[in-house]
Design an enzyme around this catalytic site. Structure first.
Site, PDB file in Angstrom:
ATOM      1  N   TYR A 176      16.929  32.020  12.511  1.00 26.63           N
ATOM      2  CA  TYR A 176      16.852  32.792  11.263  1.00 26.63           C
ATOM      3  C   TYR A 176      16.161  31.932  10.215  1.00 26.63           C
ATOM      4  CZ  TYR A 176      18.247  36.005   7.538  1.00 26.63           C
ATOM      5  OH  TYR A 176      18.236  36.910   6.507  1.00 26.63           O
ATOM      6  N   SER A 225      18.668  41.857   1.151  1.00 26.29           N
ATOM      7  CA  SER A 225      19.922  42.153   1.839  1.00 26.29           C
ATOM      8  C   SER A 225      20.877  42.962   0.969  1.00 26.29           C
ATOM      9  CB  SER A 225      20.591  40.845   2.278  1.00 26.29           C
ATOM     10  OG  SER A 225      20.852  40.018   1.161  1.00 26.29           O
ATOM     11  N   ASP A 285      21.902  34.960  -1.671  1.00 20.47           N
ATOM     12  CA  ASP A 285      21.081  35.030  -2.873  1.00 20.47           C
ATOM     13  C   ASP A 285      21.015  36.469  -3.384  1.00 20.47           C
ATOM     14  OD1 ASP A 285      20.646  32.407  -2.328  1.00 20.47           O
ATOM     15  OD2 ASP A 285      18.616  32.675  -1.557  1.00 20.47           O
ATOM     16  N   LYS A 315      22.255  39.396  12.187  1.00 22.95           N
ATOM     17  CA  LYS A 315      21.904  38.306  11.280  1.00 22.95           C
ATOM     18  C   LYS A 315      22.838  37.114  11.479  1.00 22.95           C
ATOM     19  CE  LYS A 315      20.668  39.049   7.046  1.00 22.95           C
ATOM     20  NZ  LYS A 315      20.620  39.506   5.644  1.00 22.95           N
ATOM     21  N   ASP A 372      18.276  38.831  -4.577  1.00 23.64           N
ATOM     22  CA  ASP A 372      16.832  39.065  -4.649  1.00 23.64           C
ATOM     23  C   ASP A 372      16.606  40.228  -5.602  1.00 23.64           C
ATOM     24  OD1 ASP A 372      16.270  37.093  -2.696  1.00 23.64           O
ATOM     25  OD2 ASP A 372      16.835  38.507  -1.125  1.00 23.64           O
ATOM     26  N   ASP A 403      16.415  34.997  -6.750  1.00 29.67           N
ATOM     27  CA  ASP A 403      14.971  35.003  -6.537  1.00 29.67           C
ATOM     28  C   ASP A 403      14.412  36.203  -7.293  1.00 29.67           C
ATOM     29  OD1 ASP A 403      15.310  32.855  -4.919  1.00 29.67           O
ATOM     30  OD2 ASP A 403      14.992  33.916  -3.036  1.00 29.67           O
TER      31      ASP A 403
END
Length: 1178
Positions: A337, A201, A212, A328, A214, A267
């Protein structure tokens, strides 16, 4: 060359002419049907041109083609007085649905959205300036979006950027340290580099506050993922104060390391590309980064490449981002989701939005939101959503292609990624979750239609889904662990398995809706979390009144799935699955008893009430619904009391003694197998008496061989051992080794199979394994040289090499290094037997019980691995598991418990003596989660030695049904034996095969001589199971085929031959329409093709298949040579026998059609007579 030009011209002319119709279709489409085009079929040639050519003409009914094309190029779209030029660029695979831009109303809604965004930023930054001219009807939307926190603050963005910078510096230092430790020079250490990219995202620009980070770490080829990333970098991060909740997940589909850095969840993925130095300006979107990398690396790199490609494919990136944020947020509020439990994840929602942006390239965000729901509420799944055409760069990776890959045909909602290798990002979606998302798309479309008509505002679209008000019945999954860290890991695993629960069978009549939100009960002290799944009957499916769905097998399967977690620790309690018992909230359709994941002794049944039924009917139905407890015997209650006492006092279980009928047996402290025993009770006086009777019966039945025969059997392996030793010495001398090497050359013979287990009977084969050195190969030295040596000996006869056979198993793990799979399977034949003897609590009782069960299986016609039943090793594994479940039982007890256990076993739950070991030597291990083929096995019985395989892979649905019937028969007889109403001989009564069926298939195998017949018969017999699978497939499981393992010979025929028979009947519980026929002609042709593929076929080898009725069975197949009188039955025997044609089907031509007509059981005689009079052989 002129001739070749003419030939090429003819080919090109035919191809172009065949596609002229596409010109007419495209002109009609692009002119919106205003221009009609007519192709003229005559071809023309211009004699003034020297090159080979031909001309075709197409006429238009309104305008000339040039004027039409000119008009199309200058075509403009006029919408509400505003003029927008048609775009020339095409986004995606096909042209847009509409090139229309926003009208005045759309622009007004866009202004409202922009004001909402500016108002939101002002509120977040706490500034005093506010937009005073915002429309009054948008005040609620502003408040709603501020409350929803759709955008993050500047401080949060600065914190996220700081975390990314620190993380990037950490991995750079880590890589330099590794480069130095691996011995590279100083220059290489200075140039060593690793680059961190943000993905997900944040890369798309749609992340919100609290999202988060990523990240993808790209390193050089000499830094691997297994040790350097998941061990060394893990330890570096664990030592830092900023890092918490560090959790490596190396076995995920995309390996990832999860942790929190200064309170922000991260992550981190790793990809090792085939370069020594990673440049700082690395372009991951270039296909060259995929050269010489493994699949996990490709999946990690594609996380970045997919997002980058999406931003390139959309016509307007800013509109795409605004729309994706909105979608979203809608998906999260509506509970759809979550990629983990079967809905869609962030990348799938991004691909859906990107496709809508391509279909409406000039649309504004408010238009795109409404068009999003309009498109996908009408989308016909499983038609795939693709942002561009699929490209295969032929680097060896699997690309999504349902035409080539069978697995790609099963997804319910394919959403294809736009970069190589293209794959389905929504593979977790099931039928139930797709149905839920379709309902939500319909809901969103209805709200957007009202918004377009000014009958609703944007807040109505984002109303939270009322999950607990939408269902009457639920399943509650309670996940418990010892501490918060264990709960986080354990919850992640169980949550990822929840989607498997929605895939289990209720024949599509029951819809399961997993809700992605987790809940915590504040009144409980232990670390835990709760998930809920809504249950209701599928809309449009007729459910009979009072119909129940037995979910016991489903819950057991789910328990098995959860228990396969490789990183299980003490304290990971098995999830408790129950029905919430509060009637005011959850309705009255389910029973309120709880099913524990540990024992599942209570039966979970679901009774669906009809919608629209009266309250009295519903209350009556609910009052009748009961939870039936599975009564296993008095031993269950004893075991539960033992477990409850042990739970109160852990030390009590070691000193506890079980008293049964006066005999006292100390409870064993060692646990045999993967789970606790069902009962530790020993034999009572009656059991000991039955042991004596059973041993007498087995001795009388000839189960044990004489001493002379045992001596002969011992002498054969000795002689064979000497032969192979001389053979290896001879080969060693011929290969040119020195004299010392020739003297030391050796080969060893091991007995395997029934003789190694100690259960061989008189006349049994001797299964042996020859183990030799590495320079002696199988193809030439074994199958040619040793074959010739044996052929010259007088003692040897009927010598038959079988090169392409498939063995089962292996021995000590050290002997598996650097060997091929055939050698591994051969070695495993030795180790599995040793492992079984080491896993059973009492070897002597195991051998007696196994000998008894093998004798029973042979007399009941279910002992044959070749044609689809079980072989010796499979029966040994079943008996060994029963010995583990009842460790103190005597042989007579084990026989009765054997049938009690397997008559209630819920296949395909696997039978395993111990947990599966992964030694990472490169061999395939039975794992239904990793290997798709392992999920199709009907009766998995897993060998206990590495690599674990399914020893019963030949079992089909029909043969499993036959074995279940025989288990039921054995259990019924054993219950009568326990009550002294029958003796042991009743258990071993031969199966009356020809009295049990009315219709048969006769397989006649013929050859020129006895040697050819022996080879040909073995091949055809091994293919019979394929005929069963094809009959099940072609009759949609309505016809059951029972192959009988006994072969027969007609003494009146002179030619070498043998006969096999297969019983046919409709499957019990399946409704067959009156007069329904099963045409097996194509099935027999396929079987003929399969048999004719035999590589060692010789002239004279033939096979003939014919249909025979019970009255046409020849007398020589019966034990006494004549047909015994059959007791009369209620149904008329002449009637059902007319259901088959009596024509013979030759294996050579199959010119006549074989059709089968099944009569209804229980039909009246008049109906049956009428049905039979109408039956014809077509």
């Amino acid at each position: 060359m002129n001739e070749q030009f003419q030939f090429g011209n003819k080919i090109c002319e035919g191809w172009v002419e065949s596609h002229l119709r596409l010109i007419t279709l495209k002109i009609e489409r692009d002119t919106f049907g205003m221009l009609q085009c007519r192709p003229y079929p005559t071809e023309h040639i211009d004699s003034s041109r020297w090159c080979p050519h031909c001309l075709f003409f197409l006429s238009s009914s309104l305008e000339s083609s040039s004027e039409c094309l000119k008009r199309i190029k200058t075509f403009v779209c006029s919408v509400d007085g505003r003029v927008v030029s048609q775009i020339s660029n095409q986004h995606g695979m096909i042209k847009p649905i509409s090139n229309a831009g926003p009208n005045r109303a759309d622009l007004q809604r866009d202004d409202e959205l922009k004001k909402v965004r500016s108002f939101f930023f002002i509120c977040v930054l706490r500034l005093s300036v506010c937009s005073s001219n915002a429309p009054s009807n948008m005040t609620f939307i502003m408040k709603f979006l501020v409350k929803a926190r759709l955008y993050g603050s500047k401080e949060a963005e600065m914190r996220r950027e700081e975390v990314t910078k620190q993380l990037n510096q950490i991995v750079k230092n880590w890589l330099k340290q590794l480069t130095y430790q691996q011995g590279y020079n100083n220059r290489m250490v200075e140039q060593a580099n690793a680059t961190t990219f943000t993905i997900g995202s944040q890369q798309l620009g749609v992340h919100g506050p609290g999202a988060d980070i990523d990240a993808l770490c790209v390193g050089p080829s000499y830094v691997n993922r297994e040790e350097d990333f998941f061990i060394i970098l893990h330890d570096i991060l664990a030592e830092r104060e900023e890092v918490s909740e560090l959790q490596p997940i190396p076995n995920a589909h995309v390996p990832v390391m999860k942790f929190k850095f200064n309170g922000i969840s991260v992550d981190l993925l790793y990809a090792s590309i085939s370069v020594l130095v990673v440049p700082e300006d690395l372009d991951i979107s270039n296909i060259s980064v995929l050269y010489n990398v493994d699949e996990p690396t490709v999946w990690s790199l594609n996380c970045y490449r997919v997002a980058d490609q999406i931003l390139r494919l959309v016509p307007d990136v800013e509109n795409f981002r605004i729309t994706l944020r909105c979608i979203k947020l809608w998906a999260k509020t509506r509970g759809v989701y979550s990629n983990v439990i079967g809905f869609l994840g962030g990348i799938s929602w991004a691909l859906l939005v990107a496709r809508v942006c391509q279909l409406y390239p000039n649309a504004s965000p408010s238009m795109l939101v409404t068009r999003f729901f309009r498109v996908y509420s009408q989308w016909r799944w499983p038609n795939p959503v693709m942002s561009c055409s699929i490209v295969d760069d032929k680097l060896g990776f699997t690309v999504w292609d349902p035409c080539k890959n069978c697995n790609d045909r099963t997804p319910q909602m394919p959403i294809i990624t736009p970069v190589y290798p293209s794959m389905n990002s929504s593979y977790n979606v099931s039928k139930s979750t797709l149905r839920v998302m379709n309902e939500q798309f319909q809901f969103g479309n209805r709200i957007c239609e009202k918004i377009d008509l000014n009958k609703a505002n944007w807040s109505a679209l984002f109303e939270p889904y009322q999950f607990f008000e939408s269902y009457k019945n639920f399943l509650k999954v309670d996940i418990v662990a010892m501490d918060a860290d264990d709960l986080r890991i354990w919850k992640g695993w169980v949550e990822s398995r929840l989607r498997l629960m929605t895939l289990k069978d209720t024949y599509g009549m029951l819809q399961c809706h997993p809700y992605p939100t987790e809940y915590i009960d504040s009144s409980r002290r232990c670390p835990h979390c709760l998930f809920f799944l809504g249950l209701r009957r599928n809309q449009g499916v007729k459910v009979e009144e009072g119909q129940q769905f037995d979910l016991r097998a489903t819950m057991k399967e789910f328990k098995y799935c959860v228990n396969m977690y490789m990183f299980w620790r003490p304290g990971y309690r098995q999830p408790r699955i129950s029905q919430p018992s509060t009637p005011q909230i959850f309705g009255k359709g389910f029973s309120g008893k709880e099913c524990s994941g540990g024992s599942l002794k209570r039966r979970l049944k679901i009774k669906m009430a009809f919608e629209g039924s009266s309250s009295s009917e519903l209350s009556s139905a609910c009052s009748k619904s009961k939870v039936k407890r599975k009564m296993f015997s008095e031993e269950d209650s004893m075991q539960s009391s033992v477990e409850s006492c042990a739970a109160i006092n852990p030390n009590m279980s070691n000193m506890m003694e079980c008293s049964v009928d006066g005999s006292v047996v100390s409870q064993i402290s060692n646990q045999h197998g993967a789970a606790k025993p069902i009962s530790s009770a020993g034999p009572n006086r009656a059991d000991l008496q039955r042991d004596v009777e059973l041993k007498k019966f087995l001795a009388k039945a000839g189960l044990y061989g004489s001493k002379e025969e045992e001596m002969r059997r011992e002498e054969v392996p000795r002689q064979l051992n000497q032969i192979v030793k001389n053979w290896v010495k001879q080969l060693t001398y011929q290969r040119g080794y020195n004299n010392e090497m020739v003297e030391q050359a050796n080969a060893i013979i091991f007995t395997i199979g029934s003789q190694r287990l100690g259960v061989n009977g008189p006349g049994a084969d001797i299964d042996t394994l020859c183990v030799g050195p590495s320079y002696v190969n199988r193809e030439e030295d074994f199958f040619i040289i040793l074959h010739d040596i044996l052929a010259e000996r007088e003692e040897v006869s009927e010598l038959q090499p079988i090169r392409n056979a498939h063995d089962l198993d292996i021995s000590n793990v050290s002997v598996l290094y650097n060997v091929d799979e055939c050698t591994a399977r051969s070695l495993n034949a030795c180790r599995v037997a040793d492992q079984i003897l080491g896993l059973v609590p009492n070897v002597k009782n195991f051998r007696i019980t196994l000998g008894c069960i093998k004798l029973w299986a042979k007399t009941r016609g279910v002992y044959s691995n070749v044609i689809g039943f079980l072989g010796g090793i499979s029966w040994a594994l079943l008996v060994a598991r029963a010995c583990q479940l009842f460790p103190n039982a005597s042989p007579s007890m084990l026989v009765t418990r054997f049938f009690r256990v397997y008559s209630q076993w819920c296949w395909p739950n696997p039978v395993m003596l111990c947990s599966i070991a992964y030694d990472k030597l490169g061999f395939t291990v039975w794992d239904p989660y990793m290997n798709y083929n392992d999920r199709t096995h009907q009766m998995p019985i897993i060998t206990p030695a590495y690599p674990s395989v399914n020893s019963s892979y030949n079992v089909s649905k029909s043969t499993l049904q036959v074995m279940n019937e025989q288990f039921q028969f054995g259990n019924k007889i054993c219950e009568e034996i326990d009550l002294n109403k029958a003796n042991w001989s009743a258990l071993f009564q031969p199966y009356q095969f020809f009295e049990s069926y009315k219709n048969f298939l006769k397989v006649d195998i013929v050859a020129m001589d006895a040697d050819d017949l022996r080879i040909w018969k073995g091949w055809v017999e091994s293919r019979l199971r394929i005929m069963i699978l094809k009959i099940e497939r072609d009759t949609y499981g309505m016809l059951q085929c029972h192959p009988y393992p006994t072969e027969y010979i007609d003494s009146s025929r002179r030619s070498p031959h043998c006969l096999f028979f297969l019983g046919l009947r409709r499957k019990q519980g399946v409704n067959v329409e009156e007069g329904q026929q099963f045409d097996l002609q194509a099935t027999m042709e396929e079987f003929k093709d399969c048999v004719n593929m035999y590589m060692s076929w010789r002239p004279g080898m033939e096979i003939y298949i014919s249909h025979v009725l019970r009255k046409q069975i020849p007398s020589f197949v019966f034990p006494k040579g004549y047909r015994q009188p059959r007791p009369s039955r209620p149904s008329t025997p002449q009637i059902s026998e007319k259901g088959f044609s009596e024509k013979e089907c030759s294996g050579g031509s199959l010119e006549r059609s074989l059709k089968i007509k099944m009569a209804f059981e229980g039909s009246s005689s008049s109906e049956l007579s009428s049905a039979c009079s109408k039956s014809k052989v077509k």
